[in-house]
Design a protein around this motif. Structure first.
Motif, PDB file in Angstrom:
ATOM      1  N   ASN A 144       0.829  -1.214   0.000  1.00 25.25           N
ATOM      2  CA  ASN A 144       0.000   0.000   0.000  1.00 25.25           C
ATOM      3  C   ASN A 144       0.862   1.262   0.000  1.00 25.25           C
ATOM      4  OD1 ASN A 144      -2.257  -1.580   0.086  1.00 25.25           O
ATOM      5  ND2 ASN A 144      -2.660  -1.299   2.258  1.00 25.25           N
TER       6      ASN A 144
ATOM      7  N   ALA B 265       0.715   5.816   2.852  1.00 23.65           N
ATOM      8  CA  ALA B 265       0.579   5.994   1.396  1.00 23.65           C
ATOM      9  C   ALA B 265       0.152   7.418   1.082  1.00 23.65           C
ATOM     10  CB  ALA B 265      -0.440   4.994   0.842  1.00 23.65           C
ATOM     11  N   ARG B 266      -0.814   7.911   1.856  1.00 25.24           N
ATOM     12  CA  ARG B 266      -1.294   9.286   1.619  1.00 25.24           C
ATOM     13  C   ARG B 266      -0.180  10.295   1.854  1.00 25.24           C
ATOM     14  NH1 ARG B 266      -5.773   8.159   4.097  1.00 25.24           N
ATOM     15  NH2 ARG B 266      -5.132   9.053   6.086  1.00 25.24           N
TER      16      ARG B 266
ATOM     17  N   VAL C 241       1.535   8.207  -2.691  1.00 25.51           N
ATOM     18  CA  VAL C 241       1.536   7.061  -3.614  1.00 25.51           C
ATOM     19  C   VAL C 241       0.140   6.426  -3.647  1.00 25.51           C
ATOM     20  CG1 VAL C 241       3.985   6.570  -3.304  1.00 25.51           C
ATOM     21  CG2 VAL C 241       2.313   5.413  -1.839  1.00 25.51           C
ATOM     22  N   ASP C 242      -0.149   5.740  -4.760  1.00 25.86           N
ATOM     23  CA  ASP C 242      -1.442   5.075  -4.940  1.00 25.86           C
ATOM     24  C   ASP C 242      -1.407   3.738  -4.190  1.00 25.86           C
ATOM     25  OD1 ASP C 242      -3.700   3.778  -5.724  1.00 25.86           O
ATOM     26  OD2 ASP C 242      -3.193   3.716  -7.869  1.00 25.86           O
TER      27      ASP C 242
ATOM     28  N   VAL D 107      -3.442   1.312  -4.202  1.00 22.61           N
ATOM     29  CA  VAL D 107      -4.003   0.166  -4.934  1.00 22.61           C
ATOM     30  C   VAL D 107      -2.985  -0.426  -5.918  1.00 22.61           C
ATOM     31  CG1 VAL D 107      -5.817  -0.598  -6.515  1.00 22.61           C
ATOM     32  CG2 VAL D 107      -6.349   1.044  -4.702  1.00 22.61           C
ATOM     33  N   ALA D 108      -2.287   0.425  -6.631  1.00 22.73           N
ATOM     34  CA  ALA D 108      -1.399  -0.055  -7.704  1.00 22.73           C
ATOM     35  C   ALA D 108      -0.274  -0.929  -7.159  1.00 22.73           C
ATOM     36  CB  ALA D 108      -0.803   1.151  -8.420  1.00 22.73           C
TER      37      ALA D 108
END
Ligand code: PA5
Length: 326
Positions: A210, A303-304, A308-309, A311-312
């Motif tokens: 994540n 992640a936030r 960064v994304d 999900v990817a």
């Protein structure tokens, strides 16, 4: 990913109410799966009353045929993971009983062709976001086989719901945000014990996938016999790059419990000790899930913060495609 994590309580409830296909009684289980699917085997091993082994590789270990009255549980969310399919082929050629858990793919087709019991989990998620479906399904299958006596699924659902709260604004979120603020930009070491090892592994992989952030697991008492030597010699620059979180459980073996304070004090000479998280709940699964939920939220906040994304998983997909896996 936040909306997927928010469905964890429903996923455990879904599993609690699941009518599983008839699974023959077994005395031991070998769960085969990788990554976000494979961890469901670790969860099963942590909550089972009988012997559950977990295999995360091609083929099967040589000793698989010597297991007492075994059932092989193949778990793959996509149904196309080559290591898992290879393990299933090995099980078939050894004449072992197989049951399958999947969202579709080649594993489901093979199970249908062979007439193996197969449990289809709801699709459309990232495997790691289907944690409740997958670990709940393995637990239910092994309950059917007589290896898990108490799944704890209802309590796991309730504990996850309480910690996540409405719109992910529950008490778990506040704890996770504080921890993530301390861990941002750092390499995380998740320090646990046998009681929290599976949750620690989930923290690591959720931070990896994540937050695209490096994380490592270290367990007591073993770390006291090697790793503690390393922490005392780190310089200031490196000290700023490592953050330690401890995962605790009320049922820790007393001598393991006694090790946490002096060990984190020693580690604190070389790394920032960011915080401690205690499990909640009565059943083994609920306690494990209570730690998993916090780790999932920490990974999303990281992640936030990093932009960064969550999900990817481009690197995972790229490797699968390089190796020709569909
Ligand atoms: O999180 C992920 O996407 C991976 O860890 C996958 O779970 C892993 O590659 C195995 O794939 P599957 O779960 O489809 O068997």
């Amino acid at each position: 990913m936040e909306s997927m994590i928010a469905t964890l309580p429903d996923q455990f409830r879904w599993a609690a109410q699941l009518q599983t296909p008839a699974v023959p009684a077994a005395a031991s289980a070998l769960v085969c799966g990788m990554g976000g699917s494979g961890i469901s085997g670790d969860v099963a091993a942590a909550i089972a009353d009988g012997p559950v082994f977990v295999h995360k590789d091609y083929g099967l270990p040589g000793w698989a045929s010597t297991l007492p009255d075994p059932v092989v549980v193949a778990v793959s969310y996509s149904g196309n993971t080559e290591e898992t399919l290879s393990a299933v082929e090995a099980a078939r050629s050894k004449g072992l009983r197989v049951v399958a858990i999947s969202g579709g793919g080649k594993l489901s087709e093979l199970a249908a062709d062979e007439g193996w019991p197969v449990l289809k989990v709801p699709g459309g998620l990232q495997p790691r976001a289907a944690f409740g479906y997958l670990s709940g399904s393995v637990a239910k299958m092994l309950e059917g086989a007589g290896i898990v006596k108490e799944t704890g699924l209802e309590e796991a659902s309730a504990v996850a719901a309480t910690l996540l709260g409405e719109d992910l604004n529950g008490p778990g979120r506040r704890l996770a945000d504080d921890l993530a603020d301390g861990l941002a930009g750092k390499i995380t070491v998740v320090l646990g014990s046998a009681r929290t090892a599976v949750a620690a592994a989930r923290w690591k992989t959720q931070m990896n996938e994540n937050a695209k952030s490096p994380a490592f697991v270290s367990l007591l008492p073993e770390a006291d016999h090697n790793e503690v030597e390393a922490w005392t010699t780190l310089g200031t620059a490196l000290r700023r790059t490592v953050g330690v979180v401890t995962l605790r459980d009320g049922s820790e073996q007393p001598r393991v419990r006694a090790r946490f304070q002096p060990t984190t004090q020693l580690i604190g000479e070389g790394a920032t000790v960011v915080g401690e998280v205690w499990s909640q709940g009565t059943t083994r699964l609920a306690r494990l899930v209570s730690l998993v939920v916090i780790g999932d939220l920490v990974s999303l906040r990281l992640a936030r913060t990093a932009g960064v994304d969550p999900v990817a998983v481009d690197a995972i997909q790229q490797l699968k495609s390089t190796l020709g896996e569909s």
